[in-house]
Every structure is written in structure tokens, then in C-alpha cells.
Scaffold this active site. Structure first.
Site, mmCIF file in Angstrom:
data_model
loop_
_atom_site.group_PDB
_atom_site.id
_atom_site.type_symbol
_atom_site.label_atom_id
_atom_site.label_comp_id
_atom_site.label_asym_id
_atom_site.label_seq_id
_atom_site.Cartn_x
_atom_site.Cartn_y
_atom_site.Cartn_z
ATOM 1 N N ASP A 64 36.371 79.940 -7.591
ATOM 2 C CA ASP A 64 35.632 78.486 -8.134
ATOM 3 C C ASP A 64 34.550 78.273 -7.106
ATOM 4 O OD1 ASP A 64 35.080 76.162 -8.978
ATOM 5 O OD2 ASP A 64 36.804 75.050 -8.738
ATOM 6 N N ASN A 110 32.808 93.485 -6.058
ATOM 7 C CA ASN A 110 31.691 92.228 -6.468
ATOM 8 C C ASN A 110 30.413 92.574 -5.574
ATOM 9 O OD1 ASN A 110 31.126 89.892 -4.858
ATOM 10 N ND2 ASN A 110 32.909 90.399 -4.444
ATOM 11 N N PHE A 112 28.082 89.669 -5.739
ATOM 12 C CA PHE A 112 27.746 88.595 -6.363
ATOM 13 C C PHE A 112 26.118 88.252 -5.740
ATOM 14 C CE2 PHE A 112 31.493 87.848 -8.566
ATOM 15 C CZ PHE A 112 31.282 87.383 -9.956
ATOM 16 N N ASN A 170 31.712 81.393 6.643
ATOM 17 C CA ASN A 170 31.672 82.765 6.309
ATOM 18 C C ASN A 170 30.268 83.885 6.874
ATOM 19 O OD1 ASN A 170 31.950 85.195 4.859
ATOM 20 N ND2 ASN A 170 31.348 84.090 2.700
ATOM 21 N N SER A 173 30.394 88.257 4.269
ATOM 22 C CA SER A 173 30.121 88.715 3.028
ATOM 23 C C SER A 173 29.202 89.904 3.111
ATOM 24 C CB SER A 173 29.341 87.545 2.034
ATOM 25 O OG SER A 173 28.912 88.253 1.002
ATOM 26 N N SER A 314 41.864 88.770 -6.329
ATOM 27 C CA SER A 314 41.772 89.873 -7.108
ATOM 28 C C SER A 314 42.963 90.081 -8.213
ATOM 29 C CB SER A 314 41.403 91.059 -6.451
ATOM 30 O OG SER A 314 40.078 91.058 -5.820
#
Length: 362
Positions: A64, A110, A112, A170, A173, A314
């Protein structure tokens, strides 16, 4: 009810490309009437960061991203939900397709690229939650084109800390160029110092967590842990997705896609790193175990390795939301077998063995 419907919906969702299916799932959750989850057994409760979590099973960041449906997700039985990642300015992320199911491997890749509606939109949604119950955290990052990435993290912390239980920094990533470079000691020290300072001004009761990559050396882990402890970060999230591609992957053609690999193949490296982190923090701060949790046995192993809290994502692609209650029930059975009253006595119990000798049976 939702979990029972998943076997019917799964063929339809998996007949769509992964991102379209994900977006439809978010829309569906947004249409659900408000729902409170059934109370959890007190044996599953965990108290960390000055907060009481009703159970340790949380939803990882990335599901989300825009904080659209945190309360609907809490209604599925999660003990907490981490929304985001969010960055200050809206950004579209990488071109589609950018997420791939490796079904035979129980995995996802992913790339993204921290697609986000931006800070203002996410802050508005979190603020609108008002005094609703349920623990929600936020994952923050930096814009791809930012000329001052530390300022991006500070802006996100200042704006969002008052509306959440914790803020996850974070720096791990794999899909934003240069972001993992922020795990270097000097930069990380400056970053965490300024984020903690911003939190202290905006919302002192909000915890600051640091999410790290699985693709680091033990020497780098030593440095990260030392910096986090020095800057009084309240927890580590271990770990993000991996850029490694195990030779055991069955979906060979999809394995060549760039991006972060998550799901079952991440379980062993992420759990070993978790155990190594636990041995280094010495119980001074709690750890959140992430990566490849797809069963109660896997969750139990993460706790034995040092996790006070857990996160998954996942595995939901393949097992559906019913997995949450399955894991919680399994943890309770494990507690009963051990004769333990709560999970705290299990946390880190086998960290040394898991870091040294491998994981054994799950």
C-alpha cells in the site's frame, strides 16, 4: 471470508499482469466496509518501541504505497501495517512492466523505482485516519532526481511522524540508483542524525527504524549496526529485496529481469543476516524480520533468529490473506509445544546456530 474467496479470485488475478492485479486488489480492499479483526491471543502480543503490538505479523512496505487502505489491511488480522515507500515529490517510477511473478519459485521481482503519489497526498490520507486504532508505520525514501537526499528524508519524517507509530528509513531499495550507497558509514551517520533530530521535533514518541539490504558484507553490517546504535535508532528491518539470483531459481527466463527479488528464495540469506544482526545488537534494539515468510514454520525461524516483529508481502500473492491467520495459529501451537507464555522468550534463541550453521528444516 476474504481468505476463503482467494482461491476463486486467484486464477483471475494471476491471469492479469502482476501490477494490474495488484491495483485491482487495492481497489477491492477500498470498497470493503470497515472491519475490526478478531482479538488475538495474548500470547502473540509483542511490546517494542513503547507500543503494544497485538501480534507480530505485519504487512511489509510496498503493498500500500499510497496509504490508501491501511485500515482495511489491519482488518485482515495484521498486527501492524507499513505503508509507503513515499518520497517528497510525486514520481512515476520505472516504466512498465516492472513486477514479475516467479510462480514456480514462490518469488517476485520488482523494479518499481519508488513510484509515489508524493508526500502531500500520503500525509493527507494518514492524517484522515484521526484517532483510529491499529498500528501503522511509514516507509520513506528520496526522489530519484533529488540533489539533497538527506533533506528528502528529513522532509518526510517531519511531515509524517506525527501520524504514524514508526518511520522506516529505507536506504536499501535496489531500484533507485545510488540509494544503497547511503548505507555507507559517514553518510548514514549524518542521515540518521538528522532524521532522529527531525523526529524529536515533530513527534518524539514515533520510533525510527532502519531498513537494510541483504546484499551486504558482515563488515558493512558491523558499521551499520554501530551507526544505528550510536544515533539511537529504535529498530532494524532485515531485510529488503535482493539483487542476487540464486542458481536454484526455476523460472530462468524471468530471473534475468532486473530488480529486487523477494519471496521464498530470499528466506535463507535474509534470515542469516537477521541472525547476524541480532548477535550484534545484543538485545539493545528490536529487529523486524522480513524476507520469504510463507508459513508459520518460516515465521518461527525468523523469531528464533532474532525477530521481535515480522513482515511479509510476496507470499500473499500466492497464498492470499488467509496466510495471516494461518501463521498466527501456527505460532500459538509452537508456543504451546515449547511451554512458553509468549514469544519474547523465543526471540534470538538460536541466532548463533542459524548464523553459523545454516537454517535447517523450516
Amino acid at each position: 471470508m476474504i481468505g476463503a474467496l482467494f482461491p476463486l479470485a486467484k486464477p483471475i488475478l494471476h491471469g492479469l499482469d502482476a501490477e494490474t492485479a495488484h491495483n485491482l486488489t487495492l481497489r477491492g480492499l477500498g470498497l470493503l466496509p470497515p472491519r475490526k479483526p478478531s482479538p488475538d491471543d495474548s500470547g502473540l502480543a509483542v511490546t517494542v518501541f513503547g507500543r503494544r503490538f497485538p501480534n507480530p505479523v505485519g504487512l511489509a512496505a510496498g503493498f500500500d504505497k499510497g496509504a490508501q487502505v491501511p485500515d482495511a489491511l489491519l482488518g485482515l488480522g495484521f498486527g501492524f501495517v507499513e505503508v509507503g515507500g513515499v518520497v517528497p515529490k510525486p514520481q512515476g517510477g520505472n516504466p512498465r512492466p516492472r513486477v514479475f511473478r516467479l510462480s514456480a519459485d514462490g518469488a517476485v521481482i520488482n523494479r518499481f523505482g519508488l513510484n509515489s503519489e508524493g508526500l502531500d497526498v500520503v500525509r493527507g490520507r494518514l492524517a484522515a485516519r484521526g484517532g483510529r486504532t491499529g498500528l501503522v508505520g511509514i516507509n520513506i525514501g528520496a526522489n530519484k532526481d533529488s540533489t539533497d537526499r538527506i533533506a528528502d528524508y528529513v522532509a518526510c519524517t517531519t511531515a509524517l511522524a506525527p501520524h504514524v507509530a514508526f518511520v522506516t528509513v529505507n536506504v536499501s531499495s535496489p531500484n533507485t540508483p545510488g540509494l544503497r550507497d547511503l548505507q555507507g558509514e559517514a553518510f548514514l551517520d549524518d542521515l540518521l542524525g538528522r532524521v532522529v533530530e527531525a523526529r524529536d521535533k515533530a513527534s518524539p514518541e514515533t520510533a525510527i527504524l532502519l531498513k537494510i539490504a541483504p546484499d551486504i558484507s558482515l563488515e558493512a553490517l558491523d558499521s551499520i549496526v554501530a551507526t544505528a546504535l550510536r544515533r539511537k535508532v529504535q529498530g532494524l528491518v532485515v531485510s529488503n529485496t535482493t539483487i542476487a539470483r540464486p542458481t536454484s531459481l526455476t523460472e530462468a527466463s524471468l530471473a534475468t529481469e532486473t530488480g529486487g527479488l523477494s519471496g521464498r528464495p530470499l528466506f535463507e540469506p535474509a534470515t542469516r543476516l537477521l541472525a547476524e544482526a541480532y548477535l550484534r545488537v545484543g538485545g539493545t534494539i528490536p529487529l523486524v524480520g522480513v524476507g520469504g515468510i510463507d508459513s508459520a514454520e518460516a515465521a518461527w525461524t525468523k523469531i528464533r533468529a532474532g525477530a521481535s516483529l515480522l513482515q511479509l508481502y510476496s507470499a500473499l500473492v500466492y497464498a492470499g490473506p488467509g496466510l495471516v491467520s494461518t501463521i498466527k495459529s501456527g505460532l500459538l501451537r509452537k508456543l504451546g509445544t515449547e511451554g512458553a507464555s509468549d514469544l519474547s522468550v523465543i526471540v534470538g534463541r538460536d541466532a548463533a546456530a542459524l548464523s553459523r550453521l545454516g537454517l535447517g528444516a523450516r
